[in-house]
Design an enzyme around this catalytic site. Structure first.
Site, PDB file in Angstrom:
ATOM      1  CG  LEU A 142      -2.045  -1.001   1.260  1.00 34.32           C
ATOM      2  CD1 LEU A 142      -2.703  -1.029   2.639  1.00 34.32           C
ATOM      3  CD2 LEU A 142      -3.071  -0.696   0.189  1.00 34.32           C
ATOM      4  CB  CYS A 184       3.940   8.603  -3.854  1.00 37.31           C
ATOM      5  SG  CYS A 184       4.147  10.039  -2.777  1.00 37.31           S
ATOM      6  NE  ARG A 194       6.753   6.529 -11.786  1.00 34.91           N
ATOM      7  CZ  ARG A 194       7.346   5.477 -11.225  1.00 34.91           C
ATOM      8  NH1 ARG A 194       8.659   5.493 -10.988  1.00 34.91           N
ATOM      9  NH2 ARG A 194       6.654   4.393 -10.901  1.00 34.91           N
ATOM     10  CG  HIS A 197      10.485  40.956  10.422  1.00 36.08           C
ATOM     11  ND1 HIS A 197      11.275  40.861   9.307  1.00 36.08           N
ATOM     12  CD2 HIS A 197      11.267  41.458  11.435  1.00 36.08           C
ATOM     13  CE1 HIS A 197      12.488  41.300   9.615  1.00 36.08           C
ATOM     14  NE2 HIS A 197      12.506  41.658  10.886  1.00 36.08           N
TER      15      HIS A 197
END
Length: 468
Positions: free
Chosen positions: A40, A44, A276, A447
């Site tokens: 699973l 990626c 790919r 900032h």
């Protein structure tokens, strides 16, 4: 032995598009079966985005330690333990794949292990490891079979001398000399990782430039930075052949330059990273009359294919092969299946390159904007004027905003530098919501932060930059 089950939605593939589809559908109270024959998380999570970024973090930690003397922190004999870095990568992957498994189980998604093939637009035949089969009948099917690496003639992948990205993520030792064929996103990221870990790295790219789809100024700035850090880059070159040299495992990669001359690159490994291709074979879609163009499944913006009740998401489709695109396509498909009309918008897809320095971009680049918009203009802010960037020793780079000077609308942007892949989200929102430079200027930026550079670039568009 065979069986049959009936569900609302069957998902073929367990990568980002697949598991995201399954989870979204289950959370909307649909009954769901997810078919996956490997681990699973897909490419990626297992051999792509996550493991490479884990190794990227290891490489950066190593470099940060070496350079810590600027802060008065001195470390002697700094070394990279490559095996420990790989262990960290593996632990990260295992934790996340375990998390996906947990979420699917917690949401009562039925996970069916095996190879799935559409036998109609409402059923998938799943062949399990033991040879038995099970038919999953569903009101709707979502195809999310992902993609696989492209091989090139003359460089058969053997896992030892010539490797692909999957092999590179499973190395037991750091190569001393690495030659990478392909100067796209994957090739550049691996080059950056292994160079910072201490390897000698060369990139061979067929195109005139690295990452050719990126903003011209940004890609040239990245090339300069990579070369400054010792990476040898050969563009406009063709990788022709290789041969083994001696008994120590060394090799020689022969490349042809644009002028016809040849160069030989000495290396230990050749890493092929040339892109790919969608995994559309053996899933039964084309046999049923499914529309495929250029090797990918065609969908509309609701992710419907031309087969009734069949949707497709992720790398297998015509869209960009990015996990975050797959996530959005998964939600789009499920919402439409569940009766909630929704179309995906591809106009503000962020692109991230985890090189050193990083690149984040979105929308139009400068070259495209100037072609199609007569009022296109550019405003920039350098990290050299950003307090947080200097504190972190990351003063190189800039934020570049592309806008229409007629109405101030932000058309796109490119960021080169530290945390560029995080900062690009601000410009992605601006492009998606059609905001102007004045909209960003009206937003008060904290900032000192790196995000101030985005505001400064927009201020530069009206001549009011503070630190430019």
């Amino acid at each position: 032995m065979s069986g049959k089950s009936v569900v609302d939605i069957a998902v073929l593939g367990g990568g980002p598009g697949g598991y995201a589809s399954a989870l979204a559908a289950a959370r909307l109270k649909a009954s769901v079966t997810l078919v996956e024959y490997e681990t699973l998380g897909g490419t990626c999570l297992n051999v792509g985005c996550i493991p490479t970024k884990a190794l990227n973090r290891c490489a950066q930690a190593y470099q940060d330690t070496i350079k810590a003397g600027m802060y008065g922190v001195h470390a002697d004999n700094v070394k990279l333990d490559f095996q420990k870095a790989m262990k960290f990568k593996n632990q990260t992957v295992n934790q996340l794949t375990g998390g996906v498994q947990y979420l699917l189980n917690a949401n009562k998604v039925n996970i069916l292990k095996g190879k799935g093939r559409l036998i109609s637009n409402s059923s998938i035949l799943v062949t399990k490891d033991d040879g038995s089969t099970e038919e999953v009948v569903a009101k709707n099917i979502i195809i999310a079979t992902g993609s696989k690496e492209i091989e090139i003639h003359g460089f058969p992948i053997d896992g030892r001398n010539v490797i692909n990205s999957t092999h590179a993520l499973a190395l037991s030792e750091l190569p001393k000399k690495l030659a990478i064929i392909g100067g796209g996103v994957i090739g550049v990221e691996f080059a950056s990782i292994f160079r910072r870990m201490g390897a000698e790295v060369s990139i061979v790219e067929l195109s005139p430039s690295l990452i050719p789809n990126e903003d011209e100024e940004t890609r040239e700035a990245l090339k300069w930075s990579l070369e400054e850090n010792g990476i040898r880059i050969y563009t406009n070159c063709v990788a022709q052949s290789y041969e083994k040299c001696g008994i120590d495992g060394g090799m020689s990669l022969k490349i042809e330059q644009k002028d016809g001359s040849h160069v030989k690159i000495e290396c230990d490994k050749i890493l092929v990273c040339v892109g790919r291709k969608a995994s559309v074979e053996e899933i039964g879609f084309s046999e049923l009359g499914g529309d495929i163009k250029k090797g990918r499944i065609v969908t509309d913006n609701s992710m419907k294919t031309n087969l009734d009740g069949v949707y497709a998401v992720g790398d297998v489709t015509m869209s960009e092969q990015l996990a975050h695109v797959a996530y959005q396509e998964a939600r789009t498909a499920v919402l439409n299946i569940m009766g909630k009309a929704y179309e995906i918008d591809y106009s503000a897809v962020p692109h991230c390159i985890y090189s050193s320095p990083e690149i984040g971009s979105v929308g139009m680049n400068e070259q495209l904007a100037r072609k199609i918009c007569s009022g296109a203009a550019v405003a920039k802010s350098s990290f050299q004027g950003n307090g947080k960037a200097l504190i972190e020793g990351q003063g190189d780079g800039y934020v570049k905003v592309i806008y229409n000077k007629e109405d101030g609308r932000i058309l796109g942007g490119s960021i080169l530098g530290s945390k560029a892949t995080e900062l690009i989200a601000q410009l992605a929102l601006a492009v998606n919501k059609k905001l102007s430079v004045m909209d960003v200027i009206k937003t008060i930026h904290a900032h000192p932060t790196l995000s101030e550079a985005v505001g400064e670039a927009c201020l530069a568009a009206i001549g009011l930059e503070l630190h430019g």
